[in-house]
Design an enzyme around this catalytic site. Structure first.
Site, PDB file in Angstrom:
ATOM      1  N   HIS A   1      -8.418  -1.698   0.567  1.00 41.60           N
ATOM      2  CA  HIS A   1      -7.450  -2.021  -0.474  1.00 41.60           C
ATOM      3  C   HIS A   1      -6.090  -1.852   0.184  1.00 41.60           C
ATOM      4  CE1 HIS A   1      -9.522  -1.663  -4.667  1.00 41.60           C
ATOM      5  NE2 HIS A   1      -9.954  -2.679  -3.941  1.00 41.60           N
TER       6      HIS A   1
ATOM      7  N   GLU B   1     -14.721   3.761  -3.914  1.00 39.84           N
ATOM      8  CA  GLU B   1     -13.340   3.988  -3.474  1.00 39.84           C
ATOM      9  C   GLU B   1     -12.848   5.408  -3.742  1.00 39.84           C
ATOM     10  OE1 GLU B   1     -10.601   1.352  -5.448  1.00 39.84           O
ATOM     11  OE2 GLU B   1      -8.884   2.028  -4.269  1.00 39.84           O
TER      12      GLU B   1
HETATM   13  C1  RNT Z   1      -6.563   3.119  -8.250  1.00 44.10           C
HETATM   14  C2  RNT Z   1      -7.372   2.307  -7.306  1.00 44.10           C
HETATM   15  C3  RNT Z   1      -8.024   1.083  -7.884  1.00 44.10           C
HETATM   16  C4  RNT Z   1      -7.123   0.330  -8.820  1.00 44.10           C
HETATM   17  C5  RNT Z   1      -7.669  -1.007  -9.231  1.00 44.10           C
HETATM   18  C6  RNT Z   1      -6.909  -1.597 -10.383  1.00 44.10           C
HETATM   19  O1  RNT Z   1      -5.815   4.075  -7.634  1.00 44.10           O
HETATM   20  O2  RNT Z   1      -6.604   1.961  -6.201  1.00 44.10           O
HETATM   21  O3  RNT Z   1      -8.506   0.293  -6.865  1.00 44.10           O
HETATM   22  O4  RNT Z   1      -5.862   0.140  -8.293  1.00 44.10           O
HETATM   23  O5  RNT Z   1      -9.002  -0.923  -9.468  1.00 44.10           O
HETATM   24 ZN    ZN Z   2      -7.483   0.603  -4.807  1.00 43.45          ZN
END
Ligand code: RNT
Ligand code: ZN
Length: 422
Positions: A290, A230
């Site tokens: 997400h 991510e």
């Molecule tokens: C942080 C990311 C990540 C977290 C979670 C808790 O900016 O978005 O995904 O929010 O892992």
């Molecule tokens: Zn995230």
């Protein structure tokens, strides 16, 4: 007032006819919606707290604001709250866990020591709920992440610690997938970045790529776990440079065949991840979302049926194969009832997908014919088609509260359970 079954069904009949007149098969749309799970993020239930006792605060640039009473304090409370939330959402969803939600029986089990045995109760719970689990290594809220660097840290020992944590997290993900018969998406996000202008951006990025290669070295069956990574533009305290930027991870995913995770709050405020879905699906077979709502910054507000969410929902459908897009939620709001926060966000996500599924094909045909006037006209007309009647019917047919009736259930639960927590 809650509409009666009779009203819901006759409104649905009229809506089906209205949709049929524009060539949309409503039953087919509902059947397709039921096949798209949304992964609820466990961390909305306790303000990204987790169940460890290692000290270190939240960190990683993450911030949760609000002090609404009743957050889950134990795994059992969190599961009970999730049971309640899931009962308010039509269809079958998934649960997305973070590594620090393991159950360590009061023992100090460090992040480089966790294994699937610490998640036994979660697996049993998921079996009982008949849902899949997703997973995330927790590379924040820990003394070894105190200076904000983990997998890209200049110190080899610290890198090794986080590599081991992420390796173990993948194994846990694979154990979830094996036990539950549905692949677990294991998503790596690291907070690594610079508050102020770095002198060297290259070395930390080289170290991050190297560490990730170590993490993913062991092949694990994709039918058990799928690796995702991510990117992020900036965080609180990492305003000047994040090591894992969008370009860094897009390149990584294409060359290493990983899933890219697009978080709605991780880009410039005027960018939407909706436009990125088809772009990255040209090069990657599957991606993770997400879904979040940034207000002025990556504030992780509860997802609502905004224009942005509508575009995300329609793009997932418009790509032609929604199974290539794993949909997860990522927000945390401690200023309202946390179960309501799950219900609002998940129901909104599902509504956006439903509206995408109910889009008249004539819009696309107008585009193919080069008739941009018709395309815009039809897009605007589609906005007032009676999707609400279809959504109500879907909720009703799944045995879930229709309209705002779900809120009454939250209030009842609040009175009996969450409101009593101190
Ligand atoms: C942080 C990311 C990540 C977290 C979670 C808790 O900016 O978005 O995904 O929010 O892992
Ligand atoms: Zn995230």
């Amino acid at each position: 007032m809650v509409p009666s079954k009779k009203h819901i069904e006759s409104a649905f009949r009229l809506a089906s006819e209205r949709y049929a007149a524009v060539g949309v098969n409503v039953e087919r749309a509902i059947a397709a919606l039921a096949k798209i799970p949304v992964s609820l993020h466990c961390w909305q239930g306790d303000d990204v707290g987790g169940f460890e006792n290692l000290g270190g605060g939240l960190g990683g640039g993450l911030a949760v604001t609000g002090n609404y009473p009743g957050k889950a304090r134990t795994p059992d409370e969190l599961r009970a709250d999730l049971d309640k939330a899931l009962s308010l959402i039509p269809g079958r969803q998934r649960l997305n866990l973070h590594a620090f939600y393991g159950e360590f029986g009061g023992k100090k089990v460090d992040r480089d020591e966790i294994d699937a045995s610490h998640f036994k109760n979660w697996i049993d719970w998921a079996k009982q709920q008949k849902i899949g689990l997703d997973f995330n290594p927790t590379c924040f809220a820990h003394p070894q992440a105190a200076d904000g660097f983990t997998l890209s840290h200049a110190d080899k020992g610290i890198r090794k610690f986080w590599i081991e944590h992420c390796r173990r997290s993948r194994e846990i993900g694979a154990a979830f997938g094996k036990a539950l018969g549905t692949p677990c998406v294991t998503n790596v996000w690291v907070p690594d970045g610079f508050k102020d202008t770095p002198a060297d951006r290259m070395a930390p990025r080289e170290r991050l790529a190297e560490s990730l290669d170590e993490v993913f070295k062991k092949p694990l069956p994709p039918k058990h776990t799928l690796d995702a990574v991510e990117p992020k533009l900036f965080g609180i305290g990492t305003e000047s440079c994040t090591v894992g930027s969008a370009e860094f991870y897009l390149g990584y995913c294409i060359t290493r065949k990983k899933l890219l995770c697009l978080d709605a709050g991780h880009f410039h405020p005027t960018e939407s991840i909706s436009d990125k879905i088809s772009s990255v699906l040209i090069y990657l077979p599957e991606i993770l979302l997400h879904v979040s709502r940034g207000v002025r910054w990556d504030s992780d507000h509860v997802v609502t049926l905004s224009d942005d969410l509508l575009s995300i929902g329609r793009e997932i459908i418009a790509t032609g194969n929604p199974a290539r897009v794993h949909v997860g939620l990522d927000y945390f709001d401690a200023s309202i009832n946390r179960i309501a926060a799950w219900a609002i966000g998940t129901r909104s996500m599902l509504k956006a997908l439903l509206i995408g599924l109910l889009e008249p094909a004539a819009i696309r045909r107008a585009e193919v014919a080069g008739d941009t006037t018709a395309r815009l006209s039809l897009q605007e007309e589609a906005k007032s088609l009676p999707f609400g009647a279809v959504w109500d019917y879907y909720c009703e047919s799944q045995g879930v509260a229709v309209g705002a009736a779900w809120l009454d259930e939250v209030r009842t639960y609040e009175k009996a359970v969450t409101g009593k927590r101190t």
